[in-house]
Design a protein around this motif. Structure first.
Motif, PDB file in Angstrom:
ATOM      1  N   GLY A  11      71.644 -21.147  32.368  1.00  0.00           N
ATOM      2  CA  GLY A  11      72.068 -22.154  33.344  1.00  0.00           C
ATOM      3  C   GLY A  11      71.717 -21.763  34.771  1.00  0.00           C
ATOM      4  N   LEU A  12      72.034 -20.538  35.152  1.00  0.00           N
ATOM      5  CA  LEU A  12      71.945 -20.192  36.581  1.00  0.00           C
ATOM      6  C   LEU A  12      70.650 -19.487  36.970  1.00  0.00           C
ATOM      7  N   LEU A  13      69.938 -18.918  35.985  1.00  0.00           N
ATOM      8  CA  LEU A  13      68.648 -18.273  36.316  1.00  0.00           C
ATOM      9  C   LEU A  13      67.476 -19.036  35.711  1.00  0.00           C
ATOM     10  N   GLY A  14      67.799 -19.954  34.766  1.00  0.00           N
ATOM     11  CA  GLY A  14      66.722 -20.648  34.050  1.00  0.00           C
ATOM     12  C   GLY A  14      66.015 -19.704  33.091  1.00  0.00           C
ATOM     13  N   ARG A  15      66.667 -18.587  32.723  1.00  0.00           N
ATOM     14  CA  ARG A  15      66.039 -17.618  31.813  1.00  0.00           C
ATOM     15  C   ARG A  15      67.041 -17.144  30.778  1.00  0.00           C
ATOM     16  N   ARG A  16      66.551 -16.874  29.576  1.00  0.00           N
ATOM     17  CA  ARG A  16      67.384 -16.243  28.544  1.00  0.00           C
ATOM     18  C   ARG A  16      66.833 -14.853  28.303  1.00  0.00           C
ATOM     19  N   GLY A  17      67.377 -14.150  27.330  1.00  0.00           N
ATOM     20  CA  GLY A  17      66.890 -12.795  27.026  1.00  0.00           C
ATOM     21  C   GLY A  17      67.775 -11.775  27.702  1.00  0.00           C
ATOM     22  N   ILE A  18      69.072 -11.824  27.341  1.00  0.00           N
ATOM     23  CA  ILE A  18      70.067 -10.985  28.012  1.00  0.00           C
ATOM     24  C   ILE A  18      69.770  -9.489  27.848  1.00  0.00           C
ATOM     25  N   THR A  19      69.139  -9.120  26.740  1.00  0.00           N
ATOM     26  CA  THR A  19      68.878  -7.686  26.519  1.00  0.00           C
ATOM     27  C   THR A  19      67.974  -7.128  27.615  1.00  0.00           C
ATOM     28  N   ARG A  20      67.027  -7.957  28.060  1.00  0.00           N
ATOM     29  CA  ARG A  20      66.144  -7.493  29.141  1.00  0.00           C
ATOM     30  C   ARG A  20      66.762  -7.725  30.518  1.00  0.00           C
ATOM     31  N   LEU A  21      67.500  -8.839  30.635  1.00  0.00           N
ATOM     32  CA  LEU A  21      68.029  -9.206  31.963  1.00  0.00           C
ATOM     33  C   LEU A  21      69.176  -8.295  32.406  1.00  0.00           C
ATOM     34  N   ARG A  22      70.010  -7.876  31.441  1.00  0.00           N
ATOM     35  CA  ARG A  22      71.233  -7.135  31.809  1.00  0.00           C
ATOM     36  C   ARG A  22      70.882  -5.848  32.587  1.00  0.00           C
ATOM     37  N   GLY A  23      71.765  -5.541  33.519  1.00  0.00           N
ATOM     38  CA  GLY A  23      71.556  -4.300  34.269  1.00  0.00           C
ATOM     39  C   GLY A  23      70.632  -4.465  35.475  1.00  0.00           C
ATOM     40  N   HIS A  24      70.020  -5.644  35.644  1.00  0.00           N
ATOM     41  CA  HIS A  24      69.101  -5.847  36.782  1.00  0.00           C
ATOM     42  C   HIS A  24      69.657  -6.947  37.684  1.00  0.00           C
ATOM     43  N   TRP A  25      69.825  -6.619  38.950  1.00  0.00           N
ATOM     44  CA  TRP A  25      70.361  -7.620  39.889  1.00  0.00           C
ATOM     45  C   TRP A  25      69.419  -8.805  39.998  1.00  0.00           C
ATOM     46  N   GLN A  26      70.012 -10.004  40.045  1.00  0.00           N
ATOM     47  CA  GLN A  26      69.251 -11.251  40.206  1.00  0.00           C
ATOM     48  C   GLN A  26      69.789 -11.972  41.428  1.00  0.00           C
ATOM     49  N   ASP A  27      69.081 -13.015  41.819  1.00  0.00           N
ATOM     50  CA  ASP A  27      69.518 -13.811  42.960  1.00  0.00           C
ATOM     51  C   ASP A  27      69.917 -15.214  42.475  1.00  0.00           C
ATOM     52  N   VAL A  28      71.130 -15.620  42.783  1.00  0.00           N
ATOM     53  CA  VAL A  28      71.551 -16.999  42.482  1.00  0.00           C
ATOM     54  C   VAL A  28      71.983 -17.621  43.804  1.00  0.00           C
ATOM     55  N   ALA A  29      71.170 -18.516  44.319  1.00  0.00           N
ATOM     56  CA  ALA A  29      71.453 -19.194  45.597  1.00  0.00           C
ATOM     57  C   ALA A  29      71.851 -18.193  46.687  1.00  0.00           C
ATOM     58  N   GLY A  30      71.100 -17.122  46.801  1.00  0.00           N
ATOM     59  CA  GLY A  30      71.340 -16.153  47.875  1.00  0.00           C
ATOM     60  C   GLY A  30      72.434 -15.140  47.581  1.00  0.00           C
ATOM     61  N   ARG A  31      73.000 -15.165  46.376  1.00  0.00           N
ATOM     62  CA  ARG A  31      74.050 -14.198  46.039  1.00  0.00           C
ATOM     63  C   ARG A  31      73.566 -13.230  44.964  1.00  0.00           C
ATOM     64  N   SER A  32      74.077 -11.992  45.013  1.00  0.00           N
ATOM     65  CA  SER A  32      73.726 -11.003  43.997  1.00  0.00           C
ATOM     66  C   SER A  32      74.400 -11.378  42.682  1.00  0.00           C
ATOM     67  N   ALA A  33      73.622 -11.383  41.623  1.00  0.00           N
ATOM     68  CA  ALA A  33      74.172 -11.756  40.312  1.00  0.00           C
ATOM     69  C   ALA A  33      73.765 -10.719  39.273  1.00  0.00           C
ATOM     70  N   MET A  34      74.752 -10.214  38.540  1.00  0.00           N
ATOM     71  CA  MET A  34      74.483  -9.219  37.500  1.00  0.00           C
ATOM     72  C   MET A  34      74.644  -9.851  36.111  1.00  0.00           C
ATOM     73  N   PRO A  35      73.562  -9.974  35.346  1.00  0.00           N
ATOM     74  CA  PRO A  35      73.701 -10.436  33.956  1.00  0.00           C
ATOM     75  C   PRO A  35      74.287  -9.322  33.093  1.00  0.00           C
ATOM     76  N   MET A  36      75.217  -9.694  32.218  1.00  0.00           N
ATOM     77  CA  MET A  36      75.845  -8.691  31.325  1.00  0.00           C
ATOM     78  C   MET A  36      75.941  -9.252  29.912  1.00  0.00           C
TER      79      MET A  36
END
Ligand code: URA
Length: 261
Positions: free
Chosen positions: A207-232
């Motif tokens: 929903g918020l990154l337009g990406r799936r694949g939590i195993t790769r995404l987790r642990g890496h900071w992302q940007d959601v509308a200018g805010r730091s977002a951590m996938p877990m």
């Protein structure tokens, strides 16, 4: 070939039907319901005058995503946003749900968790993350000094979901349901204005990154509308795969470090 559901799934399906009001078993003999005595007087069958006729909007003429964007944008507070969501008529999930599940915790918290959708316990209580996965979520954040019960913003947690209504049998939300509820989630984040977002699991990342694949995404900071977002990893996934708790702990420590810096 039809697969026979296991005991827990069969029980879930039965509970779901009871929740929807399908609580009458089929009887041995057919019942002719046309022969039963009238329960209520017949409605007035006189044709309505033009001024009495309701204005009917055909559903296919309405773009639910555009409507959602307008409703979300006009909400100036969290209370107004919750009311706008409850009044939003285009998401069918609302009809099957017992309760609207908006958020829990302190809205002023530095950390905001975005989960997936209410399950059975959340639907009954009208609060996010109150079942087994929610209890694990509480323990996880307690371990880094954050709690939804805290009254001080620096120790507090604010929790919501991508969807405010429980999908039938906890199925994944459809792309249409996600698309029409996302403007509300984005506005929710804007109004709560947390320093750090935590995206719990694939649905939240989708929903918020337009990406799936939590195993790769987790642990890496992302940007959601200018805010730091951590996938877990979602706590429900951790309950099924406890060996992954080590990664979840690393992500929690990363969040703690970000809050200190
Ligand atoms: N899982 C979620 O993602 N959210 C809830 O509220 C409960 C379970």
């Amino acid at each position: 070939m039809n697969a026979i559901p296991d005991f827990d799934s069969a029980l879930d399906m039965l509970a779901w039907q009871v929740e929807l009001g399908a609580d009458e078993a089929i009887e041995e003999e057919p019942v002719n319901r046309y022969d039963l005595p009238e329960a209520a007087p017949k409605a007035n069958l006189k044709a309505p005058t033009p001024s009495q006729q309701p204005v009917i909007h055909k559903e296919e003429d309405i773009d639910a995503v555009v409507e959602a964007r307008k409703a979300a944008a006009s909400a100036g507070s969290l209370e107004a946003l919750a009311s706008a969501m409850q009044a939003f008529p285009h998401c069918e999930l609302q009809r099957g749900a017992q309760n609207f599940v908006f958020a829990d915790g302190l809205a002023a918290a530095r950390v905001m968790v975005v989960g997936e959708a209410p399950g059975r316990d959340e639907d009954i209580q009208g609060k996010p993350f109150v079942g087994r996965a929610g209890q694990l979520l509480d323990r996880m954040f307690d371990a880094i000094g954050l709690s939804r019960q805290a009254e001080d913003a620096k120790d507090a947690l604010y929790i919501t979901n991508i969807l405010p209504w429980r999908p039938p049998q906890n199925r994944d939300p459809s792309p249409e349901e996600m698309a029409m509820m996302l403007p509300f989630v984005k506005r929710h984040i804007e109004l709560a204005a947390p320093e750090v977002l935590v995206l719990m699991g694939n649905i939240s990342c989708h929903g918020l990154l337009g990406r799936r694949g939590i195993t790769r995404l987790r642990g890496h900071w992302q940007d959601v509308a200018g805010r730091s977002a951590m996938p877990m990893f979602h706590p429900a996934y951790l309950l099924r795969n406890p060996v992954m708790k080590r990664e979840a702990w690393a992500d929690l420590l990363e969040i703690k470090a970000r809050l200190k810096s």
